[in-house]
Design a protein around this motif. Sequence first.
Motif, mmCIF file in Angstrom:
data_model
loop_
_atom_site.group_PDB
_atom_site.id
_atom_site.type_symbol
_atom_site.label_atom_id
_atom_site.label_comp_id
_atom_site.label_asym_id
_atom_site.label_seq_id
_atom_site.Cartn_x
_atom_site.Cartn_y
_atom_site.Cartn_z
ATOM 1 N N GLU A 149 1.339 -1.235 -0.362
ATOM 2 C CA GLU A 149 0.201 -0.041 0.203
ATOM 3 C C GLU A 149 0.698 1.003 0.200
ATOM 4 N N GLU A 150 1.793 1.499 0.836
ATOM 5 C CA GLU A 150 2.897 2.573 0.404
ATOM 6 C C GLU A 150 3.652 2.621 0.144
ATOM 7 N N PHE A 151 3.861 1.345 -1.292
ATOM 8 C CA PHE A 151 4.387 1.618 -2.605
ATOM 9 C C PHE A 151 3.236 2.466 -4.010
ATOM 10 N N SER A 152 1.999 1.490 -3.463
ATOM 11 C CA SER A 152 1.283 1.898 -4.300
ATOM 12 C C SER A 152 0.820 3.631 -4.233
ATOM 13 N N ARG A 153 1.058 4.479 -3.024
ATOM 14 C CA ARG A 153 0.119 5.453 -3.116
ATOM 15 C C ARG A 153 2.236 6.089 -3.371
ATOM 16 N N GLU A 154 3.138 6.065 -2.835
ATOM 17 C CA GLU A 154 4.559 6.139 -3.980
ATOM 18 C C GLU A 154 4.720 6.524 -5.402
ATOM 19 N N LEU A 155 3.548 5.630 -6.371
ATOM 20 C CA LEU A 155 3.691 5.703 -7.195
ATOM 21 C C LEU A 155 2.826 6.805 -8.174
ATOM 22 N N ASN A 156 1.504 7.145 -7.375
ATOM 23 C CA ASN A 156 1.391 8.320 -7.149
ATOM 24 C C ASN A 156 2.121 9.476 -8.229
ATOM 25 N N CYS A 463 -2.261 -6.586 -6.706
ATOM 26 C CA CYS A 463 -3.343 -6.420 -6.274
ATOM 27 C C CYS A 463 -3.202 -5.343 -6.103
ATOM 28 N N HIS A 464 -2.619 -4.275 -5.069
ATOM 29 C CA HIS A 464 -2.263 -3.038 -4.600
ATOM 30 C C HIS A 464 -2.112 -2.018 -5.929
ATOM 31 N N VAL A 465 -1.398 -2.734 -6.726
ATOM 32 C CA VAL A 465 -1.408 -1.922 -8.001
ATOM 33 C C VAL A 465 -1.743 -1.630 -8.822
ATOM 34 N N VAL A 466 -2.530 -2.907 -9.050
ATOM 35 C CA VAL A 466 -3.378 -3.180 -10.243
ATOM 36 C C VAL A 466 -4.903 -2.153 -10.419
ATOM 37 N N ARG A 467 -5.273 -2.431 -8.256
ATOM 38 C CA ARG A 467 -6.295 -1.860 -8.709
ATOM 39 C C ARG A 467 -7.017 0.105 -8.355
ATOM 40 N N GLN A 468 -4.520 0.263 -8.773
ATOM 41 C CA GLN A 468 -4.964 1.731 -8.273
ATOM 42 C C GLN A 468 -4.267 2.078 -9.941
ATOM 43 N N TYR A 469 -3.530 1.335 -10.019
ATOM 44 C CA TYR A 469 -2.925 2.006 -12.061
ATOM 45 C C TYR A 469 -3.139 1.297 -13.357
ATOM 46 N N ARG A 470 -3.737 2.172 -14.081
ATOM 47 C CA ARG A 470 -3.518 0.984 -15.793
ATOM 48 C C ARG A 470 -2.598 1.146 -16.155
ATOM 49 N N ILE A 471 -1.658 0.149 -16.250
ATOM 50 C CA ILE A 471 0.078 0.285 -16.617
ATOM 51 C C ILE A 471 0.253 -0.049 -18.381
ATOM 52 N N ALA A 472 0.523 1.800 -18.832
ATOM 53 C CA ALA A 472 1.076 1.159 -20.443
ATOM 54 C C ALA A 472 2.896 0.373 -20.682
ATOM 55 N N THR A 473 3.297 0.835 -21.417
ATOM 56 C CA THR A 473 4.749 0.835 -21.556
ATOM 57 C C THR A 473 4.565 0.550 -23.367
ATOM 58 N N ASP A 474 6.125 0.976 -24.413
ATOM 59 C CA ASP A 474 6.420 0.972 -25.609
ATOM 60 C C ASP A 474 6.938 0.016 -26.121
ATOM 61 N N ILE A 475 6.919 -0.922 -25.059
ATOM 62 C CA ILE A 475 8.233 -2.092 -24.919
ATOM 63 C C ILE A 475 7.653 -2.933 -25.865
ATOM 64 N N LEU A 498 1.708 5.024 -16.146
ATOM 65 C CA LEU A 498 0.662 4.563 -15.048
ATOM 66 C C LEU A 498 0.300 6.283 -15.555
ATOM 67 N N GLU A 499 -1.366 5.205 -15.525
ATOM 68 C CA GLU A 499 -2.402 6.157 -15.346
ATOM 69 C C GLU A 499 -3.361 6.277 -14.075
ATOM 70 N N ARG A 500 -3.283 6.474 -13.317
ATOM 71 C CA ARG A 500 -4.445 6.337 -12.449
ATOM 72 C C ARG A 500 -6.023 5.859 -12.896
ATOM 73 N N ARG A 501 -6.443 4.336 -12.213
ATOM 74 C CA ARG A 501 -7.629 4.103 -12.312
ATOM 75 C C ARG A 501 -8.865 5.225 -11.706
ATOM 76 N N SER A 502 -10.131 4.963 -11.933
ATOM 77 C CA SER A 502 -11.239 5.663 -11.277
ATOM 78 C C SER A 502 -11.553 5.066 -10.044
ATOM 79 N N ALA A 503 -11.455 5.072 -8.849
ATOM 80 C CA ALA A 503 -12.269 4.729 -7.937
ATOM 81 C C ALA A 503 -13.305 4.095 -8.220
ATOM 82 N N PRO A 504 -13.514 2.366 -7.143
ATOM 83 C CA PRO A 504 -14.695 1.925 -7.831
ATOM 84 C C PRO A 504 -15.947 2.462 -6.272
#
Length: 516
Positions: A149-156, A463-475, A498-504
Amino acid sequence: MILLVFISVFAIVYYINFRRSRKRLYELAKQIPGPFDYPLIGSLLETIGKDPLELIAHFMELMHHIPSPMRAWLGPYLIVIVAEPAMVQDILRSPDCVQKPDQYHFFRLSKGLFGAPAGLWRKHRKLLNTSFSPAVLKSFVPTLNAKAEEFSRELNDKVSSECFDVHTLLARFTLITISSTTLGADLSVEKREVLEEYSSNAVEMFTSCFERIYKTWLYPEFVYRMTSAFKEEQTRFQLFKQMSRKIINMRQAIQSPCKSQDEQQDSDPEDKQELPRGKNFIERLEEMSHDPANDIDEDGFQQHIDTMMFAGNDTSAQTLSNAMLALGMYPDWQEKVYQEIMDVAPTGPISYEDLSKLTYMEMFLKETLRLLPITGLIARLPTKEVQAQHVTIPPGAIVLIPFLKIHRDKTIWGPDAELFNPDNFLPERCAQRHPYAYIPFSQGPRNCIGMKYAWISMKIFLCHVVRQYRIATDIKLSDIKFSLSLIMKLNTKHLIRLERRSAPSSDEVICNSNSK
Protein backbone atom coordinates in the motif's frame (compact mmCIF):
# COMPACT_ATOMS: atom_id res chain seq x y z
CA MET A 1 67.51 -27.31 -23.02
CA ILE A 2 67.57 -30.02 -20.35
CA LEU A 3 65.02 -28.05 -18.32
CA LEU A 4 62.75 -27.75 -21.36
CA VAL A 5 62.94 -31.51 -21.96
CA PHE A 6 62.22 -32.21 -18.30
CA ILE A 7 59.17 -29.92 -18.31
CA SER A 8 57.89 -31.51 -21.54
CA VAL A 9 58.28 -35.05 -20.16
CA PHE A 10 56.62 -34.05 -16.89
CA ALA A 11 53.70 -32.46 -18.78
CA ILE A 12 53.23 -35.59 -20.93
CA VAL A 13 53.32 -37.93 -17.94
CA TYR A 14 50.94 -35.72 -15.99
CA TYR A 15 48.51 -35.60 -18.92
CA ILE A 16 48.60 -39.39 -19.38
CA ASN A 17 47.91 -39.95 -15.66
CA PHE A 18 45.21 -37.28 -15.73
CA ARG A 19 43.46 -39.03 -18.63
CA ARG A 20 43.84 -42.42 -16.96
CA SER A 21 42.32 -41.17 -13.68
CA ARG A 22 39.26 -39.97 -15.62
CA LYS A 23 38.87 -43.04 -17.83
CA ARG A 24 35.28 -43.73 -16.76
CA LEU A 25 34.32 -40.08 -17.29
CA TYR A 26 35.63 -40.16 -20.87
CA GLU A 27 33.90 -43.49 -21.55
CA LEU A 28 30.51 -42.15 -20.48
CA ALA A 29 31.09 -38.78 -22.18
CA LYS A 30 31.51 -40.52 -25.54
CA GLN A 31 27.95 -41.85 -25.25
CA ILE A 32 26.56 -38.30 -25.24
CA PRO A 33 26.53 -36.29 -28.49
CA GLY A 34 28.75 -33.21 -28.53
CA PRO A 35 28.63 -31.08 -31.68
CA PHE A 36 30.88 -28.29 -30.38
CA ASP A 37 34.00 -30.23 -29.31
CA TYR A 38 37.48 -29.19 -30.40
CA PRO A 39 40.81 -30.79 -29.35
CA LEU A 40 42.10 -29.66 -25.92
CA ILE A 41 39.94 -26.50 -25.66
CA GLY A 42 36.62 -28.30 -26.07
CA SER A 43 33.84 -25.76 -26.62
CA LEU A 44 35.74 -22.68 -25.47
CA LEU A 45 35.63 -21.21 -28.98
CA GLU A 46 31.89 -20.83 -28.51
CA THR A 47 32.50 -18.32 -25.67
CA ILE A 48 35.70 -16.50 -26.62
CA GLY A 49 35.11 -12.92 -27.69
CA LYS A 50 31.42 -12.92 -26.73
CA ASP A 51 29.99 -10.72 -23.98
CA PRO A 52 27.03 -11.95 -21.87
CA LEU A 53 24.45 -10.45 -24.27
CA GLU A 54 26.08 -12.09 -27.28
CA LEU A 55 26.39 -15.42 -25.47
CA ILE A 56 22.70 -15.64 -24.69
CA ALA A 57 21.74 -14.48 -28.19
CA HIS A 58 23.94 -17.27 -29.58
CA PHE A 59 22.36 -19.78 -27.23
CA MET A 60 18.83 -18.59 -28.09
CA GLU A 61 19.59 -19.08 -31.77
CA LEU A 62 20.80 -22.65 -31.19
CA MET A 63 18.39 -23.79 -28.51
CA HIS A 64 15.73 -25.28 -30.79
CA HIS A 65 18.39 -27.23 -32.70
CA ILE A 66 20.87 -28.55 -30.14
CA PRO A 67 20.20 -32.09 -28.88
CA SER A 68 19.38 -33.04 -25.33
CA PRO A 69 21.39 -34.33 -23.66
CA MET A 70 24.43 -32.67 -25.18
CA ARG A 71 28.09 -32.91 -24.26
CA ALA A 72 30.46 -29.95 -24.25
CA TRP A 73 33.94 -29.43 -22.81
CA LEU A 74 34.90 -26.22 -21.07
CA GLY A 75 38.63 -26.90 -21.12
CA PRO A 76 38.99 -30.00 -18.86
CA TYR A 77 35.45 -29.67 -17.48
CA LEU A 78 32.79 -31.99 -18.91
CA ILE A 79 29.48 -30.17 -19.36
CA VAL A 80 26.27 -32.15 -19.90
CA ILE A 81 23.31 -30.02 -20.97
CA VAL A 82 19.98 -31.64 -20.16
CA ALA A 83 16.67 -30.15 -21.31
CA GLU A 84 14.27 -33.12 -21.47
CA PRO A 85 11.81 -32.81 -18.54
CA ALA A 86 11.95 -36.52 -17.65
CA MET A 87 15.76 -36.42 -17.50
CA VAL A 88 15.68 -33.15 -15.55
CA GLN A 89 13.40 -34.82 -13.02
CA ASP A 90 15.82 -37.74 -12.59
CA ILE A 91 18.70 -35.32 -11.98
CA LEU A 92 17.02 -32.85 -9.63
CA ARG A 93 15.42 -35.58 -7.53
CA SER A 94 18.58 -37.66 -7.22
CA PRO A 95 20.18 -37.59 -3.73
CA ASP A 96 23.53 -37.88 -5.54
CA CYS A 97 22.98 -34.70 -7.50
CA VAL A 98 22.40 -31.91 -4.96
CA GLN A 99 26.01 -30.69 -4.93
CA LYS A 100 26.72 -27.51 -6.87
CA PRO A 101 29.87 -27.15 -9.00
CA ASP A 102 33.00 -25.44 -7.70
CA GLN A 103 32.21 -22.41 -9.89
CA TYR A 104 29.50 -21.42 -7.39
CA HIS A 105 32.33 -20.50 -5.02
CA PHE A 106 33.05 -17.53 -7.29
CA PHE A 107 30.05 -15.83 -5.65
CA ARG A 108 31.70 -15.94 -2.20
CA LEU A 109 28.57 -17.41 -0.54
CA SER A 110 29.77 -20.95 0.13
CA LYS A 111 28.30 -21.03 3.66
CA GLY A 112 24.77 -19.89 2.79
CA LEU A 113 21.99 -21.95 1.19
CA PHE A 114 22.95 -20.69 -2.28
CA GLY A 115 26.42 -22.19 -2.49
CA ALA A 116 26.93 -24.40 0.57
CA PRO A 117 28.36 -27.90 -0.06
CA ALA A 118 25.78 -30.70 0.00
CA GLY A 119 26.41 -31.88 3.58
CA LEU A 120 26.21 -28.43 5.14
CA TRP A 121 23.30 -27.45 2.90
CA ARG A 122 21.24 -30.50 3.92
CA LYS A 123 21.71 -29.73 7.61
CA HIS A 124 20.84 -26.05 7.34
CA ARG A 125 18.03 -26.41 4.82
CA LYS A 126 16.21 -28.95 7.00
CA LEU A 127 16.39 -26.61 9.98
CA LEU A 128 15.42 -23.49 8.02
CA ASN A 129 12.45 -25.00 6.14
CA THR A 130 10.11 -24.20 9.04
CA SER A 131 10.83 -20.49 8.64
CA PHE A 132 8.59 -20.56 5.53
CA SER A 133 5.80 -22.69 6.99
CA PRO A 134 2.16 -21.75 6.22
CA ALA A 135 1.78 -20.24 9.69
CA VAL A 136 4.83 -18.03 9.22
CA LEU A 137 3.81 -17.01 5.70
CA LYS A 138 0.33 -16.13 6.91
CA SER A 139 1.83 -13.93 9.63
CA PHE A 140 3.66 -11.93 6.91
CA VAL A 141 0.44 -10.93 5.13
CA PRO A 142 -0.32 -7.75 7.16
CA THR A 143 3.23 -6.45 6.61
CA LEU A 144 3.14 -7.34 2.91
CA ASN A 145 -0.16 -5.45 2.58
CA ALA A 146 1.19 -2.42 4.42
CA LYS A 147 4.37 -2.22 2.32
CA ALA A 148 2.46 -2.74 -0.95
CA GLU A 149 0.00 0.00 0.00
CA GLU A 150 2.88 2.38 0.77
CA PHE A 151 4.45 1.61 -2.60
CA SER A 152 1.13 2.10 -4.37
CA ARG A 153 0.78 5.57 -2.82
CA GLU A 154 4.36 6.40 -3.84
CA LEU A 155 3.53 5.54 -7.45
CA ASN A 156 0.99 8.37 -7.50
CA ASP A 157 3.89 10.78 -8.07
CA LYS A 158 4.76 8.86 -11.24
CA VAL A 159 1.37 9.21 -12.91
CA SER A 160 1.95 11.03 -16.20
CA SER A 161 2.50 10.44 -19.90
CA GLU A 162 6.23 10.06 -19.26
CA CYS A 163 7.91 6.65 -18.95
CA PHE A 164 10.01 5.74 -15.93
CA ASP A 165 12.10 2.71 -14.88
CA VAL A 166 9.99 0.87 -12.32
CA HIS A 167 12.81 -1.55 -11.44
CA THR A 168 14.72 1.15 -9.56
CA LEU A 169 11.74 1.72 -7.28
CA LEU A 170 10.96 -1.97 -6.93
CA ALA A 171 14.51 -2.90 -5.93
CA ARG A 172 14.18 -0.64 -2.89
CA PHE A 173 10.62 -1.83 -2.15
CA THR A 174 11.48 -5.54 -2.23
CA LEU A 175 14.56 -5.01 -0.07
CA ILE A 176 12.47 -3.26 2.58
CA THR A 177 9.72 -5.89 2.37
CA ILE A 178 12.05 -8.88 2.68
CA SER A 179 13.96 -7.35 5.58
CA SER A 180 10.71 -6.47 7.40
CA THR A 181 9.33 -10.01 7.09
CA THR A 182 11.99 -12.71 6.86
CA LEU A 183 14.79 -10.75 8.56
CA GLY A 184 12.83 -8.95 11.26
CA ALA A 185 14.38 -5.52 10.65
CA ASP A 186 12.75 -2.50 9.00
CA LEU A 187 15.15 -0.98 6.47
CA SER A 188 12.70 1.78 5.56
CA VAL A 189 14.58 3.92 8.09
CA GLU A 190 17.55 3.88 5.70
CA LYS A 191 18.02 6.61 3.11
CA ARG A 192 16.61 5.90 -0.32
CA GLU A 193 19.97 6.32 -2.04
CA VAL A 194 21.62 3.83 0.35
CA LEU A 195 19.09 1.11 -0.47
CA GLU A 196 19.25 1.80 -4.19
CA GLU A 197 23.04 1.72 -4.11
CA TYR A 198 22.98 -1.63 -2.32
CA SER A 199 20.69 -3.16 -4.96
CA SER A 200 22.55 -1.84 -8.00
CA ASN A 201 25.93 -2.73 -6.48
CA ALA A 202 24.82 -6.31 -5.76
CA VAL A 203 23.60 -6.82 -9.32
CA GLU A 204 26.87 -5.55 -10.80
CA MET A 205 28.96 -7.58 -8.37
CA PHE A 206 27.22 -10.91 -9.07
CA THR A 207 27.16 -10.21 -12.80
CA SER A 208 30.94 -9.86 -12.70
CA CYS A 209 31.24 -13.06 -10.63
CA PHE A 210 29.09 -14.90 -13.18
CA GLU A 211 31.23 -13.78 -16.10
CA ARG A 212 34.21 -15.50 -14.49
CA ILE A 213 32.46 -18.86 -15.02
CA TYR A 214 33.02 -18.89 -18.78
CA LYS A 215 36.52 -17.37 -18.55
CA THR A 216 38.36 -20.51 -17.52
CA TRP A 217 41.74 -18.78 -17.55
CA LEU A 218 40.52 -16.88 -14.46
CA TYR A 219 39.66 -20.03 -12.49
CA PRO A 220 42.94 -20.19 -10.53
CA GLU A 221 42.47 -17.83 -7.61
CA PHE A 222 46.06 -16.56 -7.74
CA VAL A 223 45.55 -15.55 -11.39
CA TYR A 224 42.20 -13.91 -10.70
CA ARG A 225 43.63 -11.90 -7.80
CA MET A 226 46.02 -10.19 -10.20
CA THR A 227 43.20 -8.76 -12.32
CA SER A 228 41.32 -5.49 -12.09
CA ALA A 229 38.10 -7.54 -11.90
CA PHE A 230 39.17 -8.91 -8.51
CA LYS A 231 39.95 -5.42 -7.16
CA GLU A 232 36.52 -4.20 -8.29
CA GLU A 233 34.88 -7.28 -6.76
CA GLN A 234 36.51 -6.60 -3.39
CA THR A 235 35.29 -3.00 -3.39
CA ARG A 236 31.77 -4.06 -4.30
CA PHE A 237 31.82 -6.95 -1.81
CA GLN A 238 32.66 -4.64 1.08
CA LEU A 239 29.72 -2.42 0.18
CA PHE A 240 27.49 -5.47 -0.21
CA LYS A 241 28.37 -6.81 3.26
CA GLN A 242 27.57 -3.50 4.96
CA MET A 243 23.83 -4.06 4.60
CA SER A 244 23.80 -7.49 6.26
CA ARG A 245 25.95 -6.06 9.02
CA LYS A 246 23.30 -3.37 9.54
CA ILE A 247 20.65 -6.07 9.78
CA ILE A 248 22.69 -7.92 12.41
CA ASN A 249 23.21 -4.73 14.40
CA MET A 250 19.50 -3.87 14.20
CA ARG A 251 18.57 -7.33 15.42
CA GLN A 252 20.95 -7.05 18.36
CA ALA A 253 19.51 -3.64 19.24
CA ILE A 254 15.87 -4.74 19.27
CA GLN A 255 16.42 -7.90 21.29
CA SER A 256 15.83 -7.66 25.05
CA PRO A 257 18.46 -9.75 26.84
CA CYS A 258 17.56 -8.16 30.15
CA LYS A 259 13.98 -9.37 30.06
CA SER A 260 13.76 -12.67 31.90
CA GLN A 261 11.65 -15.60 30.88
CA ASP A 262 9.49 -15.08 33.97
CA GLU A 263 8.73 -11.50 32.92
CA GLN A 264 7.73 -12.74 29.46
CA GLN A 265 5.36 -15.26 31.01
CA ASP A 266 3.81 -12.62 33.28
CA SER A 267 3.22 -10.10 30.48
CA ASP A 268 -0.30 -9.13 29.48
CA PRO A 269 -1.84 -11.94 27.37
CA GLU A 270 -3.51 -9.31 25.18
CA ASP A 271 -0.03 -8.33 23.96
CA LYS A 272 0.50 -11.80 22.59
CA GLN A 273 -0.54 -12.83 19.09
CA GLU A 274 -3.89 -14.59 18.87
CA LEU A 275 -2.45 -17.36 16.71
CA PRO A 276 0.96 -18.89 17.36
CA ARG A 277 3.41 -18.87 14.47
CA GLY A 278 6.78 -20.42 13.86
CA LYS A 279 10.03 -18.49 13.79
CA ASN A 280 10.89 -16.48 10.70
CA PHE A 281 14.20 -16.89 8.88
CA ILE A 282 16.35 -14.66 11.08
CA GLU A 283 14.83 -15.98 14.32
CA ARG A 284 15.43 -19.56 13.26
CA LEU A 285 18.96 -18.70 12.15
CA GLU A 286 19.71 -17.04 15.50
CA GLU A 287 18.44 -20.11 17.29
CA MET A 288 20.54 -22.41 15.09
CA SER A 289 23.70 -20.35 15.64
CA HIS A 290 23.62 -21.07 19.38
CA ASP A 291 24.19 -24.80 18.76
CA PRO A 292 27.82 -25.57 17.75
CA ALA A 293 26.63 -28.79 16.07
CA ASN A 294 25.01 -26.67 13.33
CA ASP A 295 28.37 -25.34 12.09
CA ILE A 296 27.36 -21.68 11.86
CA ASP A 297 30.20 -19.32 12.63
CA GLU A 298 29.95 -15.52 12.44
CA ASP A 299 30.82 -15.46 8.75
CA GLY A 300 28.35 -18.24 7.98
CA PHE A 301 25.62 -16.40 9.89
CA GLN A 302 26.19 -13.27 7.82
CA GLN A 303 26.36 -15.25 4.58
CA HIS A 304 22.91 -16.71 5.25
CA ILE A 305 21.57 -13.18 5.61
CA ASP A 306 23.43 -12.03 2.49
CA THR A 307 21.95 -14.94 0.56
CA MET A 308 18.41 -14.21 1.71
CA MET A 309 18.74 -10.49 1.02
CA PHE A 310 20.19 -10.79 -2.46
CA ALA A 311 18.27 -13.88 -3.62
CA GLY A 312 14.99 -12.52 -2.31
CA ASN A 313 15.52 -8.90 -3.26
CA ASP A 314 16.86 -9.10 -6.79
CA THR A 315 14.70 -12.02 -7.92
CA SER A 316 11.54 -10.37 -6.56
CA ALA A 317 12.39 -6.96 -8.00
CA GLN A 318 13.20 -8.45 -11.40
CA THR A 319 10.09 -10.64 -11.52
CA LEU A 320 7.73 -7.85 -10.44
CA SER A 321 9.36 -5.43 -12.91
CA ASN A 322 8.95 -8.01 -15.67
CA ALA A 323 5.33 -8.57 -14.64
CA MET A 324 4.52 -4.85 -14.76
CA LEU A 325 6.23 -4.62 -18.15
CA ALA A 326 4.14 -7.57 -19.38
CA LEU A 327 0.94 -6.01 -18.03
CA GLY A 328 1.72 -2.93 -20.11
CA MET A 329 2.46 -5.06 -23.18
CA TYR A 330 -0.82 -6.98 -22.97
CA PRO A 331 -3.64 -4.61 -21.92
CA ASP A 332 -6.38 -7.21 -22.52
CA TRP A 333 -4.79 -9.51 -19.98
CA GLN A 334 -4.20 -6.58 -17.67
CA GLU A 335 -7.94 -5.95 -17.64
CA LYS A 336 -8.66 -9.63 -16.90
CA VAL A 337 -6.29 -9.46 -13.94
CA TYR A 338 -7.86 -6.17 -12.81
CA GLN A 339 -11.42 -7.51 -12.98
CA GLU A 340 -10.41 -10.59 -11.00
CA ILE A 341 -8.83 -8.39 -8.31
CA MET A 342 -12.02 -6.30 -8.13
CA ASP A 343 -14.07 -9.48 -7.73
CA VAL A 344 -11.82 -10.90 -5.00
CA ALA A 345 -10.54 -7.85 -3.07
CA PRO A 346 -11.83 -4.52 -4.45
CA THR A 347 -10.58 -2.47 -1.49
CA GLY A 348 -8.49 -2.79 1.63
CA PRO A 349 -5.93 -5.47 2.54
CA ILE A 350 -5.74 -8.78 0.69
CA SER A 351 -6.29 -11.71 2.99
CA TYR A 352 -4.33 -14.95 2.96
CA GLU A 353 -7.50 -16.75 1.84
CA ASP A 354 -8.00 -14.33 -1.08
CA LEU A 355 -4.70 -15.31 -2.67
CA SER A 356 -5.83 -18.75 -3.86
CA LYS A 357 -8.73 -17.12 -5.75
CA LEU A 358 -6.45 -15.06 -8.00
CA THR A 359 -6.24 -17.65 -10.77
CA TYR A 360 -5.90 -15.25 -13.73
CA MET A 361 -3.13 -13.40 -11.92
CA GLU A 362 -1.31 -16.65 -11.20
CA MET A 363 -1.54 -17.71 -14.85
CA PHE A 364 -0.24 -14.31 -15.91
CA LEU A 365 2.70 -14.46 -13.48
CA LYS A 366 3.59 -18.00 -14.53
CA GLU A 367 3.66 -17.00 -18.19
CA THR A 368 5.81 -13.98 -17.33
CA LEU A 369 8.25 -16.26 -15.52
CA ARG A 370 8.24 -18.67 -18.46
CA LEU A 371 9.26 -16.10 -21.08
CA LEU A 372 11.11 -13.65 -18.80
CA PRO A 373 12.80 -16.02 -16.33
CA ILE A 374 14.58 -15.18 -13.12
CA THR A 375 17.55 -17.31 -14.08
CA GLY A 376 18.49 -18.88 -17.39
CA LEU A 377 20.05 -22.08 -16.06
CA ILE A 378 21.18 -23.96 -12.98
CA ALA A 379 24.03 -26.44 -12.48
CA ARG A 380 24.56 -29.61 -10.47
CA LEU A 381 27.62 -31.79 -9.81
CA PRO A 382 26.89 -35.53 -9.45
CA THR A 383 28.87 -37.16 -6.63
CA LYS A 384 28.09 -40.65 -8.01
CA GLU A 385 26.93 -41.94 -11.37
CA VAL A 386 23.39 -40.71 -11.97
CA GLN A 387 21.02 -42.47 -14.34
CA ALA A 388 18.89 -39.95 -16.22
CA GLN A 389 16.56 -42.01 -18.39
CA HIS A 390 18.81 -43.76 -20.94
CA VAL A 391 21.96 -41.72 -20.14
CA THR A 392 24.49 -42.35 -17.36
CA ILE A 393 26.07 -39.12 -16.15
CA PRO A 394 29.47 -39.60 -14.51
CA PRO A 395 30.58 -38.00 -11.25
CA GLY A 396 32.65 -34.93 -11.91
CA ALA A 397 30.53 -33.81 -14.85
CA ILE A 398 28.77 -30.47 -14.56
CA VAL A 399 25.10 -30.85 -15.42
CA LEU A 400 23.50 -27.71 -16.84
CA ILE A 401 19.70 -27.41 -16.85
CA PRO A 402 18.72 -24.51 -19.14
CA PHE A 403 15.34 -23.16 -18.05
CA LEU A 404 15.48 -20.75 -20.94
CA LYS A 405 15.45 -23.62 -23.43
CA ILE A 406 12.97 -25.85 -21.57
CA HIS A 407 10.45 -23.05 -21.09
CA ARG A 408 10.52 -22.16 -24.80
CA ASP A 409 10.84 -25.66 -26.23
CA LYS A 410 8.41 -26.02 -29.14
CA THR A 411 8.09 -29.75 -28.57
CA ILE A 412 6.63 -28.92 -25.13
CA TRP A 413 4.83 -25.61 -25.64
CA GLY A 414 3.85 -25.93 -29.31
CA PRO A 415 4.81 -23.88 -32.39
CA ASP A 416 3.86 -20.62 -30.63
CA ALA A 417 6.17 -21.32 -27.69
CA GLU A 418 7.74 -17.86 -27.86
CA LEU A 419 4.43 -15.99 -27.84
CA PHE A 420 2.98 -14.67 -24.58
CA ASN A 421 -0.11 -16.68 -23.68
CA PRO A 422 -1.16 -17.20 -20.03
CA ASP A 423 -3.67 -19.81 -21.25
CA ASN A 424 -0.65 -22.13 -21.29
CA PHE A 425 -1.39 -22.51 -17.59
CA LEU A 426 -5.03 -23.51 -17.81
CA PRO A 427 -5.47 -26.63 -15.64
CA GLU A 428 -6.18 -28.90 -18.60
CA ARG A 429 -3.00 -27.78 -20.39
CA CYS A 430 -0.87 -28.17 -17.29
CA ALA A 431 -2.18 -31.72 -16.89
CA GLN A 432 -0.88 -32.60 -20.36
CA ARG A 433 2.69 -31.49 -19.64
CA HIS A 434 5.43 -33.21 -17.71
CA PRO A 435 5.64 -31.68 -14.18
CA TYR A 436 9.29 -30.73 -14.83
CA ALA A 437 8.51 -28.88 -18.06
CA TYR A 438 8.03 -25.71 -16.00
CA ILE A 439 10.32 -25.16 -13.01
CA PRO A 440 11.03 -21.41 -12.62
CA PHE A 441 12.10 -21.85 -8.98
CA SER A 442 13.97 -25.11 -9.69
CA GLN A 443 12.61 -28.37 -8.28
CA GLY A 444 13.62 -31.30 -6.13
CA PRO A 445 15.17 -31.05 -2.65
CA ARG A 446 17.38 -28.07 -3.57
CA ASN A 447 14.61 -25.87 -4.93
CA CYS A 448 14.08 -22.28 -3.83
CA ILE A 449 13.30 -22.17 -0.10
CA GLY A 450 11.34 -18.91 -0.52
CA MET A 451 9.17 -20.02 -3.46
CA LYS A 452 5.83 -19.81 -1.60
CA TYR A 453 6.85 -16.49 -0.06
CA ALA A 454 7.53 -15.17 -3.57
CA TRP A 455 4.07 -16.11 -4.85
CA ILE A 456 2.32 -14.54 -1.85
CA SER A 457 4.30 -11.29 -1.93
CA MET A 458 3.94 -10.88 -5.72
CA LYS A 459 0.18 -11.41 -5.66
CA ILE A 460 -0.37 -8.96 -2.80
CA PHE A 461 1.81 -6.36 -4.49
CA LEU A 462 0.01 -6.62 -7.84
CA CYS A 463 -3.40 -6.43 -6.17
CA HIS A 464 -2.58 -3.07 -4.60
CA VAL A 465 -0.94 -1.62 -7.73
CA VAL A 466 -3.23 -2.91 -10.49
CA ARG A 467 -6.45 -1.87 -8.79
CA GLN A 468 -5.07 1.69 -8.51
CA TYR A 469 -3.24 2.13 -11.83
CA ARG A 470 -3.47 1.24 -15.49
CA ILE A 471 -0.01 0.32 -16.83
CA ALA A 472 1.29 0.98 -20.34
CA THR A 473 4.61 0.55 -22.13
CA ASP A 474 6.07 1.05 -25.60
CA ILE A 475 8.30 -2.01 -25.26
CA LYS A 476 7.33 -5.22 -27.07
CA LEU A 477 8.31 -8.72 -26.06
CA SER A 478 10.15 -9.12 -29.36
CA ASP A 479 12.34 -6.12 -28.43
CA ILE A 480 13.73 -7.85 -25.34
CA LYS A 481 17.09 -9.57 -25.40
CA PHE A 482 18.70 -11.33 -22.46
CA SER A 483 22.13 -10.95 -20.95
CA LEU A 484 23.50 -14.09 -19.29
CA SER A 485 23.96 -13.51 -15.56
CA LEU A 486 23.11 -14.99 -12.17
CA ILE A 487 19.79 -13.14 -12.45
CA MET A 488 18.76 -12.75 -16.08
CA LYS A 489 19.19 -9.16 -17.21
CA LEU A 490 17.26 -7.47 -20.00
CA ASN A 491 18.79 -5.27 -22.68
CA THR A 492 16.26 -2.58 -21.85
CA LYS A 493 15.07 -0.78 -18.75
CA HIS A 494 11.62 -1.53 -17.36
CA LEU A 495 10.04 1.60 -18.81
CA ILE A 496 6.33 1.97 -18.07
CA ARG A 497 3.69 4.72 -17.85
CA LEU A 498 0.95 4.93 -15.26
CA GLU A 499 -2.62 6.19 -15.42
CA ARG A 500 -4.69 6.33 -12.26
CA ARG A 501 -7.88 4.25 -12.36
CA SER A 502 -11.12 5.73 -11.14
CA ALA A 503 -12.15 4.50 -7.70
CA PRO A 504 -14.97 1.89 -7.68
CA SER A 505 -18.34 3.14 -6.57
CA SER A 506 -19.81 1.96 -3.28
CA ASP A 507 -22.42 -0.04 -5.20
CA GLU A 508 -19.67 -1.86 -7.10
CA VAL A 509 -17.84 -2.67 -3.89
CA ILE A 510 -21.02 -4.00 -2.25
CA CYS A 511 -21.81 -6.03 -5.36
CA ASN A 512 -18.35 -7.52 -5.41
CA SER A 513 -18.47 -8.29 -1.69
CA ASN A 514 -21.83 -10.05 -2.09
CA SER A 515 -20.51 -12.10 -5.00
CA LYS A 516 -17.73 -13.39 -2.76
